[in-house]
Write an enzyme that holds these catalytic residues in place. Sequence first.
Site, PDB file in Angstrom:
ATOM      1  N   TYR A  87      41.463  52.012  36.045  1.00 35.56           N
ATOM      2  CA  TYR A  87      40.365  51.632  35.987  1.00 35.56           C
ATOM      3  C   TYR A  87      39.149  52.250  35.340  1.00 35.56           C
ATOM      4  O   TYR A  87      38.520  51.656  34.587  1.00 35.56           O
ATOM      5  CB  TYR A  87      39.815  51.281  37.483  1.00 35.56           C
ATOM      6  N   GLY A 102      26.954  52.879  39.936  1.00 29.03           N
ATOM      7  CA  GLY A 102      27.895  53.573  41.058  1.00 29.03           C
ATOM      8  C   GLY A 102      28.351  52.610  41.988  1.00 29.03           C
ATOM      9  O   GLY A 102      28.253  51.440  41.919  1.00 29.03           O
TER      10      GLY A 102
HETATM   11  P1  NDP Z   1      33.198  41.013  42.911  1.00 22.85           P
HETATM   12  O1  NDP Z   1      34.530  41.327  43.374  1.00 22.85           O
HETATM   13  O2  NDP Z   1      32.032  40.934  43.929  1.00 22.85           O
HETATM   14  O3  NDP Z   1      33.170  40.037  41.653  1.00 22.85           O
HETATM   15  C1  NDP Z   1      33.834  40.305  40.624  1.00 22.85           C
HETATM   16  C2  NDP Z   1      33.537  38.711  39.776  1.00 22.85           C
HETATM   17  O4  NDP Z   1      34.371  38.820  38.464  1.00 22.85           O
HETATM   18  C3  NDP Z   1      33.769  37.314  40.589  1.00 22.85           C
HETATM   19  O5  NDP Z   1      33.010  36.427  40.303  1.00 22.85           O
HETATM   20  C4  NDP Z   1      35.093  37.017  40.040  1.00 22.85           C
HETATM   21  O6  NDP Z   1      35.136  35.803  39.913  1.00 22.85           O
HETATM   22  C5  NDP Z   1      35.056  37.557  38.492  1.00 22.85           C
HETATM   23  N1  NDP Z   1      36.490  37.669  38.052  1.00 22.85           N
HETATM   24  C6  NDP Z   1      37.363  38.726  38.259  1.00 22.85           C
HETATM   25  N2  NDP Z   1      38.439  38.658  37.389  1.00 22.85           N
HETATM   26  C7  NDP Z   1      38.331  37.460  36.749  1.00 22.85           C
HETATM   27  C8  NDP Z   1      38.931  36.662  35.758  1.00 22.85           C
HETATM   28  N3  NDP Z   1      40.208  36.985  35.306  1.00 22.85           N
HETATM   29  N4  NDP Z   1      38.361  35.755  35.144  1.00 22.85           N
HETATM   30  C9  NDP Z   1      37.225  35.266  35.458  1.00 22.85           C
HETATM   31  N5  NDP Z   1      36.355  35.850  36.323  1.00 22.85           N
HETATM   32  C10 NDP Z   1      36.904  37.014  37.096  1.00 22.85           C
HETATM   33  O7  NDP Z   1      32.794  42.432  42.354  1.00 22.85           O
HETATM   34  P2  NDP Z   1      31.340  43.015  41.476  1.00 22.85           P
HETATM   35  O8  NDP Z   1      30.394  42.137  41.600  1.00 22.85           O
HETATM   36  O9  NDP Z   1      31.192  44.504  42.411  1.00 22.85           O
HETATM   37  O10 NDP Z   1      32.010  43.508  40.121  1.00 22.85           O
HETATM   38  C11 NDP Z   1      31.171  43.132  39.031  1.00 22.85           C
HETATM   39  C12 NDP Z   1      31.385  44.071  37.933  1.00 22.85           C
HETATM   40  O11 NDP Z   1      30.784  45.187  38.268  1.00 22.85           O
HETATM   41  C13 NDP Z   1      32.726  44.283  37.493  1.00 22.85           C
HETATM   42  O12 NDP Z   1      33.004  44.246  36.179  1.00 22.85           O
HETATM   43  C14 NDP Z   1      33.197  45.747  38.119  1.00 22.85           C
HETATM   44  O13 NDP Z   1      34.104  46.530  37.418  1.00 22.85           O
HETATM   45  C15 NDP Z   1      31.661  46.286  37.902  1.00 22.85           C
HETATM   46  N6  NDP Z   1      31.262  47.285  38.785  1.00 22.85           N
HETATM   47  C16 NDP Z   1      31.308  47.225  40.304  1.00 22.85           C
HETATM   48  C17 NDP Z   1      30.906  48.196  40.918  1.00 22.85           C
HETATM   49  C18 NDP Z   1      31.070  48.041  42.525  1.00 22.85           C
HETATM   50  O14 NDP Z   1      30.898  49.167  43.295  1.00 22.85           O
HETATM   51  N7  NDP Z   1      30.837  47.180  42.898  1.00 22.85           N
HETATM   52  C19 NDP Z   1      30.336  49.371  40.499  1.00 22.85           C
HETATM   53  C20 NDP Z   1      30.257  49.448  38.886  1.00 22.85           C
HETATM   54  C21 NDP Z   1      30.697  48.482  38.242  1.00 22.85           C
HETATM   55  P3  NDP Z   1      36.529  34.953  40.315  1.00 22.85           P
HETATM   56  O15 NDP Z   1      37.257  35.680  41.444  1.00 22.85           O
HETATM   57  O16 NDP Z   1      36.142  33.507  40.955  1.00 22.85           O
HETATM   58  O17 NDP Z   1      37.265  34.729  39.137  1.00 22.85           O
HETATM   59  C1  8X3 Z   2      33.108  50.471  40.604  1.00 24.24           C
HETATM   60  C2  8X3 Z   2      32.379  51.772  41.088  1.00 24.24           C
HETATM   61  O1  8X3 Z   2      33.158  53.970  42.152  1.00 24.24           O
HETATM   62  O2  8X3 Z   2      34.490  52.392  42.582  1.00 24.24           O
HETATM   63  O3  8X3 Z   2      33.221  50.687  39.123  1.00 24.24           O
HETATM   64  O4  8X3 Z   2      34.449  53.303  40.252  1.00 24.24           O
HETATM   65  S1  8X3 Z   2      33.819  52.942  41.441  1.00 24.24           S
END
Ligand code: NDP
Ligand code: 8X3
Length: 251
Positions: free
Chosen positions: A151, A182
């Site tokens: 990841y 984060g």
């Molecule tokens: P969620 O799981 O709440 O949302 C993820 C979103 O991504 C959903 O809308 C999902 O839609 C979509 N998604 C995932 N896989 C696919 C795919 N193959 N095709 C199309 N859409 C996809 O997670 P977050 O909102 O937390 O994450 C959003 C971003 O932020 C990600 O890139 C994550 O890595 C990043 N991030 C998250 C952090 C956290 O701690 N939450 C911190 C730092 C970064 P659906 O399932 O309907 O396809």
């Molecule tokens: C998502 C936040 O800390 O799980 O990017 O990597 S962490």
Amino acid sequence: MSRTVLVTGATAGFGEAIAYKFAKDQNKIIITGRRQDRLNKVEEEIKNLGGEALSLCFDVRKQNEVIGAVKSIPEEFKSIDILVNNAGLASGLDPIQDGSTEDWDRMIDTNVKGLLYVSNEVIPLLEDGTGHIINIGSTAGKEVYPKGNVYCASKHAVDAISKGMRLDLLPRRIKVTQISPGAANTEFSTVRFHGDREKADSLYTDYEPLLAEDIAELTYYAANLPVHVCINDLVVTSLAQGNSYVFNKKK
Ligand code: NDP
Ligand code: 8X3
């Protein structure tokens, strides 16, 4: 001024909150994700907030679906001002020697190749001088944490791609911003633990994590600066997080 904003992964978490934040300015919001029922719900809410909405249901990992979806955008939504590359996930949290290649493929295909497929189709639709790409990276893209291996690698790739995009799009005066959050309490960890909600929730106890709305606020801020100002990279954590893996928990 009304703008058109395409947000990938708008069916949950950051993407959903970002869609609502931008909808308040009567913008046109293109929302994407794989779950049509969720898209319907978000589309309805955007309209309630005063925005216009268009849903595109596709998997960012499938290049033919990405191409077809972007081609299907009607003329009135086709001049895109802001692309938010947010769709992404973690799958598994295991030492490298115990990791599953299925999890690895899922993360690399979504976080790296998916972001590239979408960007490849949308960059030609961005206006020179006003276009803006906002990539959602992570603190995991700055610093590797134990068991984060693949990841973290996928988010380090987003970090490098964001820098590369900024250089290559410089002559077109297209802004490229990376927002690197984060830990935030969304569906992220439930997905990471393959649906184990209890295990996911246990990660966010004993401290106050970031919320999806915090990231929406920052995305909106980055997109509303004077035309000559570009935030390159915005690393953001809750007050309880010191780097990608050190937390100040109450217990
Ligand atoms: P969620 O799981 O709440 O949302 C993820 C979103 O991504 C959903 O809308 C999902 O839609 C979509 N998604 C995932 N896989 C696919 C795919 N193959 N095709 C199309 N859409 C996809 O997670 P977050 O909102 O937390 O994450 C959003 C971003 O932020 C990600 O890139 C994550 O890595 C990043 N991030 C998250 C952090 C956290 O701690 N939450 C911190 C730092 C970064 P659906 O399932 O309907 O396809
Ligand atoms: C998502 C936040 O800390 O799980 O990017 O990597 S962490």
